[in-house]
Each structure stands twice: as structure tokens, then as C-alpha cells.
Design a protein around this motif. Structure first.
Motif, short mmCIF file in Angstrom:
data_model
loop_
_atom_site.label_atom_id
_atom_site.label_comp_id
_atom_site.label_asym_id
_atom_site.label_seq_id
_atom_site.Cartn_x
_atom_site.Cartn_y
_atom_site.Cartn_z
N SER A 100 0.85 -1.19 0.00
CA SER A 100 0.00 0.00 0.00
C SER A 100 0.88 1.24 0.00
CB SER A 100 -0.89 0.01 1.25
OG SER A 100 -1.63 -1.17 1.38
N PHE A 101 0.22 2.40 0.08
CA PHE A 101 0.93 3.67 0.19
C PHE A 101 0.25 4.53 1.25
CE2 PHE A 101 1.45 2.28 -4.22
CZ PHE A 101 2.83 2.18 -4.26
N TRP A 102 1.06 5.14 2.10
CA TRP A 102 0.59 6.17 3.02
C TRP A 102 0.79 7.48 2.26
CZ3 TRP A 102 2.62 10.61 5.09
CH2 TRP A 102 1.99 11.14 6.22
N VAL A 103 -0.27 8.28 2.18
CA VAL A 103 -0.18 9.54 1.43
C VAL A 103 -0.68 10.69 2.28
CG1 VAL A 103 -0.40 8.44 -0.84
CG2 VAL A 103 -2.46 9.23 0.33
N SER A 104 -0.11 11.86 2.06
CA SER A 104 -0.63 13.10 2.64
C SER A 104 -0.50 14.17 1.57
CB SER A 104 0.12 13.47 3.92
OG SER A 104 1.49 13.64 3.67
N GLY A 105 -1.29 15.22 1.72
CA GLY A 105 -1.29 16.28 0.72
C GLY A 105 -2.42 16.13 -0.29
N LEU A 106 -3.32 15.17 -0.06
CA LEU A 106 -4.51 14.99 -0.89
C LEU A 106 -5.74 15.11 0.01
CD1 LEU A 106 -3.54 11.84 -3.00
CD2 LEU A 106 -3.38 14.25 -3.69
N SER A 107 -6.84 15.56 -0.56
CA SER A 107 -8.08 15.59 0.21
C SER A 107 -8.64 14.17 0.34
CB SER A 107 -9.11 16.48 -0.48
OG SER A 107 -9.57 15.85 -1.67
N ARG A 108 -9.50 14.01 1.32
CA ARG A 108 -10.15 12.70 1.49
C ARG A 108 -10.88 12.31 0.20
NH1 ARG A 108 -14.15 11.03 6.47
NH2 ARG A 108 -15.46 9.61 5.31
N GLU A 109 -11.53 13.28 -0.44
CA GLU A 109 -12.28 13.02 -1.67
C GLU A 109 -11.35 12.58 -2.80
OE1 GLU A 109 -12.63 15.80 0.26
OE2 GLU A 109 -14.54 15.19 1.14
N GLN A 110 -10.17 13.18 -2.89
CA GLN A 110 -9.21 12.77 -3.93
C GLN A 110 -8.78 11.32 -3.71
OE1 GLN A 110 -6.49 16.14 -3.24
NE2 GLN A 110 -6.42 16.34 -5.48
N VAL A 111 -8.49 10.97 -2.48
CA VAL A 111 -8.06 9.59 -2.19
C VAL A 111 -9.20 8.63 -2.49
CG1 VAL A 111 -7.18 8.01 -0.44
CG2 VAL A 111 -6.38 10.38 -0.48
N GLN A 112 -10.42 8.99 -2.12
CA GLN A 112 -11.56 8.13 -2.41
C GLN A 112 -11.74 7.93 -3.92
OE1 GLN A 112 -14.19 10.47 0.29
NE2 GLN A 112 -15.00 8.44 0.82
N THR A 113 -11.55 8.98 -4.69
CA THR A 113 -11.67 8.87 -6.14
C THR A 113 -10.64 7.91 -6.70
OG1 THR A 113 -12.60 11.10 -6.33
CG2 THR A 113 -11.56 10.19 -8.30
N VAL A 114 -9.41 8.01 -6.23
CA VAL A 114 -8.36 7.10 -6.70
C VAL A 114 -8.67 5.68 -6.26
CG1 VAL A 114 -5.90 6.54 -6.57
CG2 VAL A 114 -6.61 8.93 -6.76
N ALA A 115 -9.11 5.50 -5.03
CA ALA A 115 -9.46 4.16 -4.54
C ALA A 115 -10.59 3.55 -5.36
CB ALA A 115 -9.84 4.22 -3.07
N ARG A 116 -11.56 4.36 -5.72
CA ARG A 116 -12.68 3.89 -6.53
C ARG A 116 -12.18 3.41 -7.89
NH1 ARG A 116 -15.34 8.30 -5.94
NH2 ARG A 116 -16.18 7.71 -3.93
N ARG A 117 -11.24 4.14 -8.46
CA ARG A 117 -10.67 3.76 -9.76
C ARG A 117 -10.05 2.36 -9.71
NH1 ARG A 117 -6.61 7.27 -13.54
NH2 ARG A 117 -5.94 5.56 -14.86
N PHE A 118 -9.49 1.99 -8.54
CA PHE A 118 -8.85 0.68 -8.39
C PHE A 118 -9.77 -0.33 -7.69
CE2 PHE A 118 -5.29 3.43 -9.28
CZ PHE A 118 -4.56 2.65 -10.15
N GLU A 119 -11.07 0.00 -7.65
CA GLU A 119 -12.10 -0.91 -7.13
C GLU A 119 -11.83 -1.37 -5.70
OE1 GLU A 119 -13.67 -3.59 -10.50
OE2 GLU A 119 -11.53 -3.27 -10.94
#
Length: 143
Positions: A100-119
């Protein structure tokens, strides 16, 4: 909404973040002074743990997961966020650890969008001085 058994498994897992000088354990519902210290050092208020492994909780081969995570890493780099290697490790060893990756500097919504893209079914999300949360990803939301 997550399947109750899947949600329970996520909540019992430990999410390890591999900082250059140490490993930090993240647990759902718990705060982490070490993560807060890193956020203060980086100048961010929130963070997430995300993976591209095993979409819809369907076990893929190691090579398929590696390819998916390479694509995820490329997308995260294009978003100019902080990225630190991480692993989600189940409590009973029945499921292989997920890169996995720990990320900071993105909004919760941005991370959710990326997660959705990868199902992905869920992400781990946190804010400074708050406990880590399990956030279900609504697969029906607009992509």
C-alpha cells in the motif's frame, strides 16, 4: 456499505508505514503520535493509506497486484502528494499482506476517487490528533 466480515477484518488489521528511520503501526480507531509528528513535519493535516491490490477483495496474483500498485504509484506521483510505502497486514495471516501507500497532501475526496478507480472497498483515513478511520468507498459514486 461494507460486508460486516470484511469490515471486521479491516478493523483488526495493522497498517504499517515504512518511514526511512522506523516503521509506524496504524490501527483503526487509534491515534498515532508518530503519524502526527510526521504530519507536522510535512505541513499537512490529514493522511490516508491506499492500495490497488485485490480489487473488490478478490485475491489476485502477486504480479497482477504489483502491476496495479505501480499504476497507483504513478497516479499518486502525478498528484504531487507525499508518498511513503505501507502494508496492510491482517491479524490472522489468512490474507497476504497488501502493499500500500501512506499519502498526505490529498483531500479525502481525492483519495476516495483514486481508490474507486482501483475498485477498493475502503481506505484508512486520518487527521492530525484524531484516530484512524475506516472509510468505505461507494462504488456507485460518479467516477
Amino acid at each position: 456499505m461494507l460486508d460486516p466480515q470484511l469490515e471486521a477484518a479491516y478493523r483488526r488489521s495493522v497498517y504499517w508505514v515504512a518511514w526511512p528511520t522506523s516503521y509506524i503501526a496504524i490501527r483503526i480507531g487509534q491515534m498515532s503520535a508518530e503519524i502526527d509528528d510526521q504530519l507536522q513535519r510535512l505541513g499537512y493535516e490529514d493522511w490516508a493509506v491506499i492500495t490497488a491490490n485485490n480489487p473488490c477483495s478478490r485475491l489476485l496474483t502477486p504480479s497482477e497486484n504489483q502491476s496495479r500498485n505501480a499504476e497507483l504509484y504513478s497516479i499518486l506521483r502525478s498528484l504531487n502528494c507525499e508518498i511513503v510505502p505501507a502494508w496492510g497486514v491482517g491479524h490472522d495471516g489468512a490474507w497476504p499482506p497488501e502493499e500500500s501507500f501512506w499519502v498526505s497532501g490529498l483531500s479525502r475526496e481525492q483519495v476516495q476517487t483514486v481508490a474507486r478507480r482501483f475498485e477498493q472497498a475502503a481506505i484508512v483515513y486520518g487527521r492530525i490528533a484524531e484516530p484512524a478511520q475506516l472509510v468505505a468507498i461507494d462504488s456507485d459514486a460518479s467516477r
